[in-house]
Every structure is written in structure tokens, then in C-alpha cells.
Design an enzyme around this catalytic site. Structure first.
Site, PDB file in Angstrom:
ATOM      1  N   GLY A   1      76.686  85.794 -23.124  1.00  0.00           N
ATOM      2  CA  GLY A   1      77.304  87.084 -22.819  1.00  0.00           C
ATOM      3  C   GLY A   1      77.426  87.953 -24.055  1.00  0.00           C
ATOM      4  O   GLY A   1      77.174  89.165 -24.005  1.00  0.00           O
TER       5      GLY A   1
ATOM      6  N   GLY B   1      62.542  57.236  13.757  1.00  0.00           N
ATOM      7  CA  GLY B   1      62.985  56.706  12.483  1.00  0.00           C
ATOM      8  C   GLY B   1      64.168  57.467  11.907  1.00  0.00           C
ATOM      9  O   GLY B   1      64.343  58.658  12.175  1.00  0.00           O
ATOM     10  N   SER B   2      64.972  56.790  11.113  1.00  0.00           N
ATOM     11  CA  SER B   2      66.084  57.436  10.429  1.00  0.00           C
ATOM     12  C   SER B   2      65.564  58.173   9.198  1.00  0.00           C
ATOM     13  O   SER B   2      64.403  58.053   8.819  1.00  0.00           O
ATOM     14  CB  SER B   2      67.129  56.399  10.027  1.00  0.00           C
ATOM     15  OG  SER B   2      67.671  55.755  11.162  1.00  0.00           O
ATOM     16  N   GLY B   3      66.440  58.954   8.573  1.00  0.00           N
ATOM     17  CA  GLY B   3      66.051  59.729   7.398  1.00  0.00           C
ATOM     18  C   GLY B   3      65.803  61.185   7.699  1.00  0.00           C
ATOM     19  O   GLY B   3      65.463  61.959   6.798  1.00  0.00           O
ATOM     20  N   HIS B   4      65.965  61.568   8.995  1.00  0.00           N
ATOM     21  CA  HIS B   4      65.723  62.956   9.399  1.00  0.00           C
ATOM     22  C   HIS B   4      67.016  63.654   9.824  1.00  0.00           C
ATOM     23  O   HIS B   4      66.975  64.678  10.498  1.00  0.00           O
ATOM     24  CB  HIS B   4      64.730  62.991  10.558  1.00  0.00           C
ATOM     25  CG  HIS B   4      63.427  62.310  10.267  1.00  0.00           C
ATOM     26  ND1 HIS B   4      62.603  62.702   9.231  1.00  0.00           N
ATOM     27  CD2 HIS B   4      62.820  61.246  10.861  1.00  0.00           C
ATOM     28  CE1 HIS B   4      61.538  61.922   9.206  1.00  0.00           C
ATOM     29  NE2 HIS B   4      61.644  61.025  10.188  1.00  0.00           N
TER      30      HIS B   4
ATOM     31  N   ASP C   1      56.426  55.409  17.645  1.00  0.00           N
ATOM     32  CA  ASP C   1      57.338  55.901  18.678  1.00  0.00           C
ATOM     33  C   ASP C   1      56.676  55.867  20.051  1.00  0.00           C
ATOM     34  O   ASP C   1      57.298  55.486  21.052  1.00  0.00           O
ATOM     35  CB  ASP C   1      57.784  57.325  18.349  1.00  0.00           C
ATOM     36  CG  ASP C   1      58.726  57.385  17.164  1.00  0.00           C
ATOM     37  OD1 ASP C   1      59.253  56.329  16.762  1.00  0.00           O
ATOM     38  OD2 ASP C   1      58.932  58.487  16.617  1.00  0.00           O
TER      39      ASP C   1
ATOM     40  N   HIS D   1      57.373  62.628   6.748  1.00  0.00           N
ATOM     41  CA  HIS D   1      57.454  61.309   6.119  1.00  0.00           C
ATOM     42  C   HIS D   1      56.697  61.289   4.795  1.00  0.00           C
ATOM     43  O   HIS D   1      56.434  60.226   4.243  1.00  0.00           O
ATOM     44  CB  HIS D   1      56.882  60.235   7.051  1.00  0.00           C
ATOM     45  CG  HIS D   1      57.438  60.264   8.438  1.00  0.00           C
ATOM     46  ND1 HIS D   1      56.759  60.817   9.494  1.00  0.00           N
ATOM     47  CD2 HIS D   1      58.626  59.846   8.909  1.00  0.00           C
ATOM     48  CE1 HIS D   1      57.496  60.716  10.581  1.00  0.00           C
ATOM     49  NE2 HIS D   1      58.647  60.146  10.265  1.00  0.00           N
TER      50      HIS D   1
ATOM     51  N   GLY E   1      73.290  79.093 -16.491  1.00  0.00           N
ATOM     52  CA  GLY E   1      71.888  79.496 -16.501  1.00  0.00           C
ATOM     53  C   GLY E   1      71.550  80.794 -15.810  1.00  0.00           C
ATOM     54  O   GLY E   1      70.384  81.026 -15.493  1.00  0.00           O
ATOM     55  N   ASP E   2      72.536  81.683 -15.622  1.00  0.00           N
ATOM     56  CA  ASP E   2      72.238  82.900 -14.868  1.00  0.00           C
ATOM     57  C   ASP E   2      72.599  84.189 -15.588  1.00  0.00           C
ATOM     58  O   ASP E   2      72.569  85.261 -14.979  1.00  0.00           O
ATOM     59  CB  ASP E   2      72.949  82.864 -13.512  1.00  0.00           C
ATOM     60  CG  ASP E   2      74.470  82.948 -13.643  1.00  0.00           C
ATOM     61  OD1 ASP E   2      74.980  82.796 -14.772  1.00  0.00           O
ATOM     62  OD2 ASP E   2      75.136  83.167 -12.613  1.00  0.00           O
TER      63      ASP E   2
END
Length: 625
Positions: free
Chosen positions: A608, A103-106, A159, A267, A446-447
Site C-alpha cells: 500500500g 461411484g462416490s466422489g461426486h 453402472d 473421473h 495478493g490483491d
């Protein structure tokens, strides 16, 4: 051929019905097939923003069409979502072909691993859905030559059925083809179940090893044997902080914000357990413990030589992926295992899933030759450091250890006093880390809290090691600047290093070893002027200077009036606090806040400036105590 196609459809329909029946008793069986046609029940009500939302099955063909722009070394089979090496005709004359897919998406699996030394081709199905048997068959026919073809797949029912059916047809046509099924997921412990263990990221290591054997001219049986041995030598454990988002669907919301899922499938299948969120090093330790504690990892132990692969599941920031790699490495070293190679990156993803997987492959004893195969050259673009041995221990330039130790010259009482001041400032900044980060998340990136805390922690450690020099005012300030330079980072770090270094240099050049109150003020004013020169900012631009400048002006006036040191500092601290308040109504004209609208900045102080005011207030509190 038409008769075969009709027969194939009947067989597939029957197999799909059988698979569906099995799935009623096993949630993971045919999960890919179900997810392709049914929206998962655990989807959130609100859809995540996506670039691809309503194109349905076209998403894979659109992806492939664009992917080909970047891969002149591969070609597409007309009418099928199949890519093969552009030189497949020459390659199959004297090499075993290796075909993979699913399957695709990997992505980058599996197209990214097509190339000499790895795959001959790959077959793509829909998102999280197996490709058709017909497309797999056409791929086998295309890449196979007289030395045959190894079909390498992950252990999923769809598969197995479709690739298996294609292999049977290919054998019918006289093609020498073998199939190896990779099942490396150590999270699954279901003895005798039909699905068994899932195939996950360890598949890529298997591809590399059998690809190297094929490239060296190995026979089909030798390539198959290498694949079988490799798949039996690797175990994988994944962890997910979130589910994934199928194109056009709402995001999987099955994992709450304060929970992560150990062993979640690629998945979105259920994992081994849900665990309350904890620090990355603890997550890594839990993953390694679960992996090595599984019934499939009984050959791993003290002294075992291994290859470590850390796989980003798609939505994890790169910096966090590399941090997790360090934690996994430490966990294995604690168990006295020898990590021979470490591979870090995106190998087999799950769309946008926030998570990582770790694969551990044994490379000693009968599998020691795997290292040579993993190091063998390949032109597959998604394999890291192609043709190179990947270091498992970083190379660092050796420097002199330790800093300049404390010198004689200042009385112990004064040194003790200054040490107390420095320690109190460091403690205050570290304790305010979260508040500064929260404020900076509204006005910057944010740091700020992390930056100030990191610098304070470094200076505190250097003080304990004797690397902060209290022998004179100038040496004190320049050694503080050295600490900031070493570990603070960020714009705030640069500003404060310039401030302290310039002030310290002023005292050293004027031989003010034990400065008076006025000389301290003059030195800090010099530092402030230098900051303005290099940074280009000035008062009123919503920066640290909006606390620093008023504080020094107030200190200078108090010093001229010959007030006590404590009174001078109190005046400076009050002016700094007032300056911080003023920033709440200022428009950002410098730094990150310049990109934020005045409306969004309203009521939030500059982080700061607040950090500077906190440090100054800590000095006052220490002296007043």
C-alpha cells in the site's frame, strides 16, 4: 436367496472380465473399475495434503455416517451404502419411486438430491466405482411400491452392468422397474463405440424433471418418458484446470500449469483437447462453441429457449464459478439464444478437480413444459432455490445516469494540466498492477495491484465522462473520492477515499477554490489525520501511512521554504520512496501483514505504501515532462 447370491457373483465375475477385455480397446470403458484398484499412471510423485489418506474403502462409510447427522429426512439401509427418504413407506403407496446412484466422489450427487420432488433414494459405490448389484437391488425393493420404480443412471459400464442386473432381479420378483441411461457429455464424439457418451452433470436436470412428474402422480411410463425426453434435450461440456486427488493417492498431474483440458471426464478421463491457458471468457466461449458444435446439439440455434446450468467440479472458487456463469450467459446471448433459467453451484463434482461444466437444456417446442418441472417445489437440499423460479436476468435498482458534468470557473489551461496529472497517475498505477500483486502476495493477500488498478481505471473512465470535476481543488478531490468509493474496494480503497474526501472537504469549507501550495499541503495533512483517526494506525506500523506521513512532512517543510511546486513535489516523492524502503524492516502491526511473521516480511516493502509512492512519483514525472 443364497443360490441367487452365488449366481450373482458368477455373473458379475463374467461381466467384469468382458468389461476388462473391452477396456483394452477403449480407454474410457470401465475406467472407474480400474481406478479403484490401480493408481493412475499420471499421478504426481508428491502427494497432496489430505485429511483422509489411509482409510481406504472406509472413506465412503465414514462420509455417510456423518452426512446422516445433517439429514434427518433420510435413513440408511442397514448393511448397504444406500440412503432413502425417511417417509419412503408412505411415498411408495401412490408415487413412482426414482432411484439413482454411482461411484462416490461426486458429491452432492446423488444423496443431496434425495427429497420430495426429486429422488426417492440413492446408492453409493466406492470412490469412482460402481455400487454392487446387491445394494442396488435392496434399494429398489425398499423404495418401490405399486406404481413401480425408475432407475436413473449415468452412462458408465460398471453402472450399466450392476444397476441393470439389479433391475432384472427386481423384475423377477415382480417389481415394475424401468431404467433410463443419461449420456449428456458432448465432448465424446465416437460413433458406434461401446461406452458412448458419458453421463455427467446434465443428469441432475433429468432427475429434477422426472422427479416433478412423479411427485405430481405420473405413472411409471410417464415418468420414464419425461426422463427420456429430458436426457435427449441436454448437452454438457466440462473443462478442467487440474486433475483430481483420490483419497490416499498423489494428485493427478496430467495437466500442466499453463494448460487446461476441454472435455475432461468427471473421473479424470481424457478430454477433447488440451488448450493453452486463457482468460475465463475465452474458455467459456470455447466450451459453448464445442458444445453447440457437437453432433448431439443439432436442435440448438438462434432463438432457442434454454436452461443454463453451471457446475463447479469441486476445486473452483465460488467467485470464479459465478464469473464463468456470466461468461457462459454472454456467449449464449451472442448467439441470440434465450436463457430462461440459470442454475449455478456444485451439482456433480469430481473430488477436488479445478474446473467447471456447463449444461444447456432445450426448453421450447415439445420440451417447453420442462420449465414448470424445473420450477416445481422440491425439498432436495442440493437443488438451488427450491420451489422458486430462478432469475436469468439480475434485478438492479435504477439510479440516475451520468455524473455531475464539468462546470465553468477554471481556465482551460489549468483544467488541461490537472487532467494530465490525473491520467498519468492512473496510467502508472495500472501499469504496476502485477508488481504490486506480487509484493502483496508475500505481505498480504495478493490483491493490492488489482485494487489500485481497479480504482485507477474507474477514475480514468470518470475523467473521460466528465464526472471528475476540475472546477476547484475541493471538487476535484471529492469527485476522485466518489470514483474510489464506487469501484476500488478493499482497505486501500477505504483509506484513499477518506484521505481525498477529507482533504477535499477542507478546501471546500475554506473556499480554497484554487489552492496555493501550502493550502494543498494543509488539505492533504487534514486527510492524513482523518485516516489515522478512523483507521487507528500510525507511522511505523507498516501501512500506507509510512509513505504518506513522511511525504507530507517533507512537502510542508518545502512549502515553508517557499520552494516551487515542482520542488515541493520532488521532496514529497523522495520522502515517500524512503518511507517505502523503511517498511522492509518493519514488523506488521496493522492490516493483513500483522498476521505474518517478521521473518517472512523481511525485505518486502508494504504494498500500500508503494502504491502511494508510485502515484506521487507519477505526479512529479508529469509535471517534469
Amino acid at each position: 436367496m443364497a443360490a441367487w447370491d452365488a449366481l450373482s457373483l458368477h455373473i458379475l465375475s463374467l461381466l467384469s472380465l468382458v468389461s476388462l477385455l473391452f477396456s483394452l480397446s477403449s480407454p474410457s470403458l470401465c475406467c472407474c473399475w480400474r481406478e479403484q484398484f490401480e493408481p493412475p499412471s499420471n499421478m504426481a510423485a508428491a502427494a497432496k495434503k489430505q485429511f483422509v489418506r489411509n482409510r481406504g474403502k472406509d472413506v465412503v462409510s465414514d462420509f455417510i455416517q456423518s452426512y446422516l447427522f445433517s439429514r434427518p429426512d433420510v435413513v440408511k439401509l442397514p448393511g448397504y451404502d444406500v440412503l432413502v427418504r425417511a417417509d419412503y413407506k408412505e411415498h411408495k403407496q401412490d408415487k413412482v419411486a426414482i432411484l439413482c446412484g454411482g461411484g462416490s466422489g461426486h458429491e452432492p450427487a446423488h444423496f443431496g438430491f434425495i427429497g420430495s420432488g426429486m429422488l426417492s433414494g440413492a446408492v453409493a459405490g466406492g470412490v469412482f466405482a460402481s455400487p454392487s448389484a446387491k445394494s442396488v437391488y435392496e434399494a429398489i425393493v425398499t423404495v418401490s411400491g405399486k406404481k413401480g420404480c425408475l432407475v436413473l443412471i449415468k452412462n458408465y459400464t460398471g453402472d450399466r452392468l450392476n444397476f441393470g442386473l439389479a433391475c432384472e432381479r427386481a423384475r423377477e420378483e415382480g417389481i415394475d422397474v424401468e431404467m433410463v441411461i443419461v449420456d449428456d457429455d458432448a465432448a465424446i464424439e465416437v460413433a458406434g463405440s461401446i461406452p458412448g457418451r458419458r453421463g455427467v452433470a446434465g443428469t441432475i436436470l433429468v432427475q429434477k424433471i422426472c422427479g416433478a412428474v412423479a411427485e405430481a402422480g405420473g405413472s411409471l411410463q410417464e415418468v420414464k418418458q419425461a426422463a427420456e425426453q429430458a436426457k435427449n434435450s441436454v448437452c454438457t461440456m466440462g473443462v478442467a484446470l487440474s486433475g483430481c486427488t483420490l483419497p490416499g493417492h498423489a494428485r493427478d498431474a496430467s495437466i500442466s500449469p499453463n494448460i487446461y483440458e476441454l472435455g475432461m471426464g468427471i473421473h479424470g478421463e481424457s478430454g477433447k483437447e488440451k488448450v493453452e491457458m486463457e482468460e475465463g471468457d475465452k474458455i467459456a466461449e470455447r466450451m459453448i462453441a464445442a458444445l453447440l458444435g457437437s453432433s448431439y446439439a443439432t436442435t440448438f440455434g438462434k432463438g432457442t429457449r434454454v436452461v443454463l446450468m453451471i457446475n463447479n467440479l469441486g476445486g473452483t472458487p465460488v467467485i470464479e464459478t459465478y464469473c464463468m456463469a456470466q461468461y457462459f450467459l454472454e456467449s449464449l446471448k451472442k448467439r441470440e439464444m434465450s436463457v430462461e433459467r440459470i442454475l449455478i453451484g456444485s451439482f456433480m463434482t469430481s473430488l477436488d478437480m479445478e474446473g467447471v461444466s456447463v449444461s444447456v437444456m432445450k426448453v421450447d417446442g415439445s420440451s417447453a413444459h420442462f420449465l414448470a418441472h424445473l420450477d416445481a417445489p422440491t425439498k432436495a437440499p442440493s437443488w438451488p432455490a427450491s420451489g422458486c423460479t430462478v432469475r436469468c436476468t439480475p434485478f438492479e435498482i435504477e439510479g440516475e445516469k451520468g455524473g455531475v458534468k464539468e462546470e465553468k470557473g477554471v481556465g482551460e489551461e489549468k483544467v488541461g494540466f490537472l487532467k494530465g496529472v490525473v491520467e498519468e497517475v492512473c496510467r502508472a498505477l495500472i501499469s504496476e498492477k502485477e508488481r504490486l500483486n506480487e509484493i502483496d502476495s508475500h505481505v498480504g493477500d495478493g490483491d493490492t495491484g488489482d485494487t489500485f488498478s481497479r480504482g485507477a481505471g474507474e477514475i480514468s473512465a470518470r475523467k473521460e465522462n466528465g464526472d471528475i470535476r476540475f472546477t476547484s481543488g475541493g471538487k476535484l478531490l471529492t469527485s476522485i473520492a466518489d470514483g474510489i468509493s464506487h469501484n476500488m474496494g478493499g482497505s486501500s480503497g477505504a483509506v484513499l477515499e477518506i484521505f481525498f474526501r477529507s482533504a477535499g472537504t477542507y478546501l471546500l469549507q475554506n473556499n480554497f477554490d484554487e489552492p496555493t501550495a501550502k493550502q494543498w499541503v494543509e488539505a492533504f495533512q487534514k486527510g492524513c489525520e482523518t485516516v489515522q483517526f478512523y483507521g487507528g494506525a500510525s507511522e511505523g506500523m507498516r501501512t500506507m501511512l509510512d509513505a504518506m506521513i513522511p511525504a507530507l512532512q517533507a512537502a510542508s517543510a518545502a512549502a515553508e521554504e517557499n520552494k516551487s511546486n515542482l520542488e515541493i513535489l520532488k521532496c514529497a516523492a523522495a520522502a515517500a520512496d524512503a518511507g517505502v524502503e523503511e517498511t522492509k524492516t518493519m514488523k506488521g502491526l496493522a492490516g493483513r501483514s500483522s498476521y505474518i511473521t517478521a521473518e517472512d516480511l523481511l525485505s518486502w516493502p508494504d504494498s500500500g505504501a508503494l502504491g502511494f509512492a508510485i502515484a506521487l512519483r507519477a505526479v512529479v514525472n508529469n509535471i517534469s515532462a
